[in-house]
Structures are given as structure tokens and as C-alpha cells.
Enzyme design. Structure first.
Site, short mmCIF file in Angstrom:
data_model
loop_
_atom_site.label_atom_id
_atom_site.label_comp_id
_atom_site.label_asym_id
_atom_site.label_seq_id
_atom_site.Cartn_x
_atom_site.Cartn_y
_atom_site.Cartn_z
N GLU A 67 -87.18 -19.10 84.13
CA GLU A 67 -88.55 -18.82 84.55
C GLU A 67 -89.34 -20.11 84.73
OE1 GLU A 67 -86.70 -15.31 83.43
OE2 GLU A 67 -86.95 -17.08 82.16
N HIS A 90 -89.10 -5.95 76.75
CA HIS A 90 -89.27 -5.51 78.13
C HIS A 90 -90.51 -4.64 78.30
CE1 HIS A 90 -84.96 -6.37 77.69
NE2 HIS A 90 -84.94 -6.62 78.98
#
Length: 337
Positions: free
Chosen positions: A60, A129
């Protein structure tokens, strides 16, 4: 008009902007060949080629860092962080670089970058998540933070974000991707909403950043919500029959304080609903803004309905969420004053 899910509307927005502006790029983990873990970018690489829509390494920090450099050089990256929970390795790049470029360069450079992040729970994704980190971005000067609640706004807000000269954090509620989803902590799906698709105009249009939407007019109490909680708040109002005004903030930063102020001055009562944890959540900022702007019009304390102050409780996911029942209790409480 076309009838679309939020996923389809987001894909359509990227399709429109890739065709309209050669500076636009779409990239991230699995967004190219596979079309994204939620299929938001399905078919875009095939249509626009691997130089415009492409996969990246699982990093990321690298995704966002490269995108910042591209944006400063005049491109318009629209990148995907696969889950908002995964953005922490890139948080330094977002807050120390993207948010500051315009100011540290005295306006010589801008950062027209969009970072898309699926956010929130409701898909049984567990602790890593399902987080709702919007307050971590609204605290950072130089960033804009957006969260749609329906397909029409998802497309219009994403197009507006891609065209914005500054970095935009674009948070997408996973629970709304294919329509409002009902479930419970047992892990069993109860039902999908009958309103899972929405009317979306064809082609290019924008939904203004920094402008809230009054979903339902009312006179007795104002409910401020965004993302999935707009749907939940509307369900609570329908269940109780209270004459509540429901406002979808859409844009958390910039915030449409004028629409909020007009509503609270009319109703004299305010309830704030969000999925994230209570302490230092965005609701705390909203309470402060409403208190400062509308103090002499308030007839009851401002109520806040939100997630627990606890690590995301996977086994109790549907108890953790503010549901219609918790909003209904808040409605009764403010109306009794």
C-alpha cells in the site's frame, strides 16, 4: 438513466473518466486482470489497456507513494486500497506527502489523487477487513473525505473527486456495494434490501463535494448520518413514524455546515449516527459543530449512536452496528425532553 448497484456505478464513473481524460489512471492490487476483489474495476483493463489500468505489488505504501508522484507530475491516479484496514502502511505517505504538497510547494504543485477504500463491516470480514477509519482522515488538513450512500451519489462523487485538484479519500461502504444488507451476529444472512439498485444517469455528471443531501424532510428532529447508516436511520424513522429530517452528509470534509445548521435550527433536536467507534469518532466533531452553530436553538442534548469502544467484535458484528432499534431509542429519548 440506468439502474445500477453501487459497484456498477463506481465502475461506470471510472469508465467515464478514463475515456474522458487521458491523464486518469486506475491501479492497485488485483484491479487489472481480475477486476478487483469486489469486481469494481472489472473489464476496465480490457477496455483501456494495461498502461491505464494495471495491477501493483502488495504494498500500500508503494501504491500511494507512486500515485503521489504521478499526481504531482500532472497525472490523475485513482487508486484502490483493497480494504480500508490495509491503508496503515500508506498513512505516512497520505498524511505527510499527499496532504501537504500544495502548501509546502506554495501552490506550485497539487496532488489530484483519489484513494478508493472499501470501508466498514457487514460482510463477515473480521477485524482486519471491517474497520471505519474516516476520523483518521478528517483530522488531516489538506485531505478531503467522501463517503456515498447510494449508486447515484457514488458515481457523481467519484467523478467529482477525480477532477478535484487535491487528494480525496473515497470511502465505499462494503455493506452497500450490492444494496443495503441485513444480517445478524450468528453469521446468517437475513435479507437484502429491495432497494439494492438505483437510478444512475448515463455518461458524465458530478455530485458536488461538500454538499449534503436531505434524504427526508422533517420537523421534529434532525438525524445526521453517512454511508450505510443513512439507510439504517431511514429504516428507524420508518419504524417509529417520527417526523425526522434525515441528512446524508456525503462529504465529511469539506462539511456542509449550512445544511446542518438550517435543519437543526428548524427541528431543535439532533441525533448523530455512525458505524465507527464512539470515542474520537467523527460524531464528536459533528456534536461540536452543531453545539457551536445551533446552541440557542437546541431543545435537548445531542444524541450519538455509534459503534462500541472496542476492537472490532467479529462474533458480535450485528450487535456492534448501530441498528434501527438503537436509533429508535435515541429518537424517543430526545423527543421526551
Amino acid at each position: 438513466m440506468a439502474v445500477m448497484t453501487m459497484i456498477e456505478a463506481l465502475r461506470d464513473a471510472m469508465d467515464v473518466m478514463l475515456a474522458r481524460d487521458p491523464r486518469v489512471l486506475v491501479f492497485g492490487e488485483d484491479v487489472g486482470y481480475f477486476g478487483g476483489v469486489f469486481r469494481c474495476t472489472a473489464g476496465l483493463q480490457e477496455k483501456f489497456g494495461e498502461e491505464r489500468v494495471f495491477d501493483t505489488p502488495i504494498s500500500e505504501s508503494a501504491i500511494v507513494g507512486v500515485a503521489i508522484g504521478m499526481a504531482a507530475h500532472g497525472r490523475k491516479p485513482c487508486v484502490e486500497v483493497q480494504f480500508a484496514d490495509y491503508m496503515y502502511p500508506a498513512y505516512d505517505q497520505i498524511t505527510q506527502e499527499a496532504a501537504r504538497i500544495r502548501h509546502r510547494s506554495n501552490g506550485q504543485f497539487t496532488c489530484p489523487l483519489v484513494i478508493r477504500m472499501p470501508t466498514g463491516g457487514g460482510i463477515y470480514g473480521g477485524q482486519t477487513h471491517s474497520q471505519s477509519p474516516e476520523a483518521l482522515f478528517t483530522h488531516v488538513a489538506g485531505l478531503k473525505t467522501v463517503m456515498p450512500s447510494n449508486p447515484h451519489d457514488a458515481k457523481g462523487l467519484l467523478i467529482a473527486s477525480i477532477e478535484d485538484p487535491d487528494p480525496v479519500i473515497f470511502l465505499e461502504p462494503k455493506r452497500l456495494y450490492n444494496g443495503p444488507f441485513y444480517g445478524d451476529h450468528s453469521g446468517k444472512s437475513l435479507s437484502w434490501s429491495s432497494h439494492e439498485r438505483g437510478d444512475v444517469p448515463d455518461g458524465y455528471y458530478k455530485t458536488e463535494l461538500g454538499k449534503a443531501r436531505v434524504c427526508r424532510a422533517g420537523a421534529d428532529v434532525t438525524i445526521l448520518a453517512y454511508g450505510t447508516m443513512v439507510f439504517v436511520a431511514e429504516q428507524a424513522v420508518q419504524n417509529t413514524g417520527v417526523d425526522a429530517e434525515v441528512i446524508d452528509l456525503r462529504s465529511l470534509l469539506p462539511l456542509d455546515l449550512e445544511t446542518i445548521k438550517t435543519s437543526v435550527e428548524k427541528t431543535g433536536r439532533c441525533i448523530i449516527v455512525h458505524e465507527a467507534t464512539r470515542t474520537s469518532g467523527f460524531g464528536a466533531e459533528l456534536i461540536s459543530e452543531v453545539q457551536e452553530a445551533c446552541f440557542w436553538h437546541l431543545e435537548a442534548p445531542i444524541e450519538r449512536v455509534c459503534g462500541w469502544d472496542a476492537p472490532y467484535p467479529h462474533a458480535q458484528e450485528w450487535d456492534y452496528f448501530p441498528g434501527p432499534d438503537r436509533i429508535e431509542r435515541a429518537l424517543r429519548k430526545v423527543l421526551e425532553v
